[in-house]
Design a protein around this motif. Structure first.
Motif, PDB file in Angstrom:
ATOM      1  N   GLY A  25      38.086  45.119  47.878  1.00 22.84           N
ATOM      2  CA  GLY A  25      39.257  44.353  48.266  1.00 22.84           C
ATOM      3  C   GLY A  25      40.521  44.954  47.705  1.00 22.84           C
ATOM      4  N   GLY A  26      41.611  44.199  47.811  1.00 25.21           N
ATOM      5  CA  GLY A  26      42.913  44.730  47.443  1.00 25.21           C
ATOM      6  C   GLY A  26      43.423  44.242  46.104  1.00 25.21           C
ATOM      7  N   ILE A  27      43.859  45.192  45.306  1.00 24.68           N
ATOM      8  CA  ILE A  27      44.554  44.919  44.052  1.00 24.68           C
ATOM      9  C   ILE A  27      45.941  45.546  44.196  1.00 24.68           C
ATOM     10  CG2 ILE A  27      44.655  45.407  41.570  1.00 24.68           C
ATOM     11  CD1 ILE A  27      42.371  43.584  42.108  1.00 24.68           C
ATOM     12  N   GLN A  31      41.584  35.041  42.349  1.00 29.38           N
ATOM     13  CA  GLN A  31      42.095  34.309  43.504  1.00 29.38           C
ATOM     14  C   GLN A  31      42.944  35.254  44.337  1.00 29.38           C
ATOM     15  OE1 GLN A  31      44.300  31.059  41.857  1.00 29.38           O
ATOM     16  NE2 GLN A  31      42.477  29.813  41.528  1.00 29.38           N
ATOM     17  N   ALA A  32      43.007  34.979  45.614  1.00 29.04           N
ATOM     18  CA  ALA A  32      43.849  35.788  46.510  1.00 29.04           C
ATOM     19  C   ALA A  32      45.317  35.488  46.245  1.00 29.04           C
ATOM     20  CB  ALA A  32      43.505  35.468  47.959  1.00 29.04           C
ATOM     21  N   ASP A  33      46.174  36.502  46.455  1.00 27.48           N
ATOM     22  CA  ASP A  33      47.622  36.360  46.382  1.00 27.48           C
ATOM     23  C   ASP A  33      48.076  35.690  45.078  1.00 27.48           C
ATOM     24  OD1 ASP A  33      50.208  36.742  47.392  1.00 27.48           O
ATOM     25  OD2 ASP A  33      50.245  34.760  48.320  1.00 27.48           O
ATOM     26  N   ALA A  34      47.607  36.215  43.944  1.00 27.36           N
ATOM     27  CA  ALA A  34      47.920  35.614  42.643  1.00 27.36           C
ATOM     28  C   ALA A  34      48.007  36.689  41.560  1.00 27.36           C
ATOM     29  CB  ALA A  34      46.851  34.596  42.271  1.00 27.36           C
ATOM     30  N   GLN A  35      48.664  36.335  40.469  1.00 30.46           N
ATOM     31  CA  GLN A  35      48.712  37.203  39.298  1.00 30.46           C
ATOM     32  C   GLN A  35      47.768  36.612  38.250  1.00 30.46           C
ATOM     33  OE1 GLN A  35      52.773  37.604  38.039  1.00 30.46           O
ATOM     34  NE2 GLN A  35      53.365  38.696  39.878  1.00 30.46           N
ATOM     35  N   HIS A  36      46.886  37.453  37.728  1.00 31.23           N
ATOM     36  CA  HIS A  36      45.893  37.018  36.750  1.00 31.23           C
ATOM     37  C   HIS A  36      46.187  37.703  35.423  1.00 31.23           C
ATOM     38  CE1 HIS A  36      44.166  36.853  40.799  1.00 31.23           C
ATOM     39  NE2 HIS A  36      43.541  35.770  40.372  1.00 31.23           N
ATOM     40  N   ARG A  37      46.294  36.909  34.355  1.00 31.69           N
ATOM     41  CA  ARG A  37      46.578  37.451  33.022  1.00 31.69           C
ATOM     42  C   ARG A  37      45.442  37.076  32.086  1.00 31.69           C
ATOM     43  NH1 ARG A  37      51.374  35.792  35.180  1.00 31.69           N
ATOM     44  NH2 ARG A  37      53.007  37.371  35.254  1.00 31.69           N
ATOM     45  N   PHE A  38      44.999  38.062  31.319  1.00 31.96           N
ATOM     46  CA  PHE A  38      43.895  37.859  30.384  1.00 31.96           C
ATOM     47  C   PHE A  38      44.291  38.397  29.020  1.00 31.96           C
ATOM     48  CE2 PHE A  38      42.239  38.818  34.639  1.00 31.96           C
ATOM     49  CZ  PHE A  38      41.552  37.647  34.923  1.00 31.96           C
ATOM     50  N   GLU A  39      44.194  37.569  27.994  1.00 31.10           N
ATOM     51  CA  GLU A  39      44.437  38.017  26.622  1.00 31.10           C
ATOM     52  C   GLU A  39      43.113  38.574  26.090  1.00 31.10           C
ATOM     53  OE1 GLU A  39      47.486  38.020  25.257  1.00 31.10           O
ATOM     54  OE2 GLU A  39      48.233  37.135  27.111  1.00 31.10           O
ATOM     55  N   VAL A  40      43.173  39.774  25.526  1.00 32.55           N
ATOM     56  CA  VAL A  40      41.966  40.442  25.044  1.00 32.55           C
ATOM     57  C   VAL A  40      42.247  41.066  23.681  1.00 32.55           C
ATOM     58  CG1 VAL A  40      41.073  40.930  27.357  1.00 32.55           C
ATOM     59  CG2 VAL A  40      42.573  42.579  26.237  1.00 32.55           C
ATOM     60  N   GLU A  83      46.647  42.508  33.112  1.00 31.74           N
ATOM     61  CA  GLU A  83      47.159  41.794  34.274  1.00 31.74           C
ATOM     62  C   GLU A  83      46.578  42.435  35.533  1.00 31.74           C
ATOM     63  OE1 GLU A  83      51.395  41.454  34.342  1.00 31.74           O
ATOM     64  OE2 GLU A  83      51.466  40.482  32.369  1.00 31.74           O
ATOM     65  N   VAL A  84      45.898  41.640  36.331  1.00 35.34           N
ATOM     66  CA  VAL A  84      45.346  42.073  37.613  1.00 35.34           C
ATOM     67  C   VAL A  84      46.072  41.260  38.675  1.00 35.34           C
ATOM     68  CG1 VAL A  84      43.277  42.256  39.036  1.00 35.34           C
ATOM     69  CG2 VAL A  84      43.107  42.554  36.557  1.00 35.34           C
ATOM     70  N   ASP A  85      46.801  41.954  39.532  1.00 34.11           N
ATOM     71  CA  ASP A  85      47.685  41.321  40.496  1.00 34.11           C
ATOM     72  C   ASP A  85      47.122  41.508  41.905  1.00 34.11           C
ATOM     73  OD1 ASP A  85      49.830  40.407  41.966  1.00 34.11           O
ATOM     74  OD2 ASP A  85      51.307  41.685  40.976  1.00 34.11           O
ATOM     75  N   THR A  86      46.837  40.396  42.580  1.00 31.67           N
ATOM     76  CA  THR A  86      46.352  40.450  43.969  1.00 31.67           C
ATOM     77  C   THR A  86      47.426  39.979  44.943  1.00 31.67           C
ATOM     78  OG1 THR A  86      45.362  38.244  43.793  1.00 31.67           O
ATOM     79  CG2 THR A  86      43.925  40.131  43.311  1.00 31.67           C
ATOM     80  N   ASP A  87      48.706  40.015  44.524  1.00 36.10           N
ATOM     81  CA  ASP A  87      49.805  39.611  45.404  1.00 36.10           C
ATOM     82  C   ASP A  87      49.700  40.283  46.770  1.00 36.10           C
ATOM     83  OD1 ASP A  87      51.007  37.863  43.706  1.00 36.10           O
ATOM     84  OD2 ASP A  87      52.655  39.178  43.126  1.00 36.10           O
ATOM     85  N   HIS A  88      49.973  39.483  47.809  1.00 37.27           N
ATOM     86  CA  HIS A  88      50.006  39.933  49.203  1.00 37.27           C
ATOM     87  C   HIS A  88      48.624  40.224  49.788  1.00 37.27           C
ATOM     88  CE1 HIS A  88      54.258  40.009  48.483  1.00 37.27           C
ATOM     89  NE2 HIS A  88      54.112  40.934  47.551  1.00 37.27           N
ATOM     90  N   PHE A  89      47.577  40.120  49.017  1.00 33.56           N
ATOM     91  CA  PHE A  89      46.219  40.288  49.555  1.00 33.56           C
ATOM     92  C   PHE A  89      45.629  38.889  49.725  1.00 33.56           C
ATOM     93  CE2 PHE A  89      46.979  44.423  47.649  1.00 33.56           C
ATOM     94  CZ  PHE A  89      46.532  45.264  48.648  1.00 33.56           C
ATOM     95  N   LYS A  90      45.778  38.353  50.936  1.00 39.65           N
ATOM     96  CA  LYS A  90      45.326  36.996  51.213  1.00 39.65           C
ATOM     97  C   LYS A  90      43.970  36.974  51.891  1.00 39.65           C
ATOM     98  CE  LYS A  90      50.048  35.453  51.524  1.00 39.65           C
ATOM     99  NZ  LYS A  90      51.117  34.913  52.340  1.00 39.65           N
TER     100      LYS A  90
END
Length: 109
Positions: free
Chosen positions: A96-98, A71-80, A25-32
């Motif tokens: 940038g911001g994570i 994407q900015a200000d989003a939570q990204h989930r990847f199954e691996v 999970e790579v979270d870019t929340d609050h980084f717009k």
């Protein structure tokens, strides 16, 4: 360990225990305005290597998540699915911001 300077940024984290990763999970929340354009994640299995050597020598990094758009200000989930790992290296392009990196898996003996 974190790399700062020209080019893309990366960070190396030691996993709590040696294990098999199943989800990233790579979270870019609050980084717009300054979220990274993309990221990649590599792993290695080197339980006895001193941490300062991880960035200075070839330890056999395996690409678990190839460079993938974010994407900015989003939570990204990847199954691996990956073999055993003790460390992970997250690279962000160009920078940038994570907000958070979460790695989920199963502990191996």
């Amino acid at each position: 360990k974190r790399r700062r300077g020209p080019g893309h940024d990366w960070i190396i984290v030691r996993l709590a225990a040696r294990g098999m990763l199943g989800r990233i999970e790579v979270d870019t929340d609050h980084f717009k305005g300054n979220a990274p354009e993309s990221c990649s994640l590599d792993t290695c299995d080197v339980p006895d290597l001193p941490p300062e050597w991880l960035s200075s020598c070839d330890v056999g990094w395996t690409t678990l998540l190839p460079r993938t758009a974010l994407q900015a200000d989003a939570q990204h989930r990847f199954e691996v699915s990956a073999g055993p790992a003790t460390h992970a290296r997250l690279a962000i392009y160009p920078d940038g911001g994570i907000a958070r990196l979460r790695l989920f898996g199963t502990v191996t003996a």
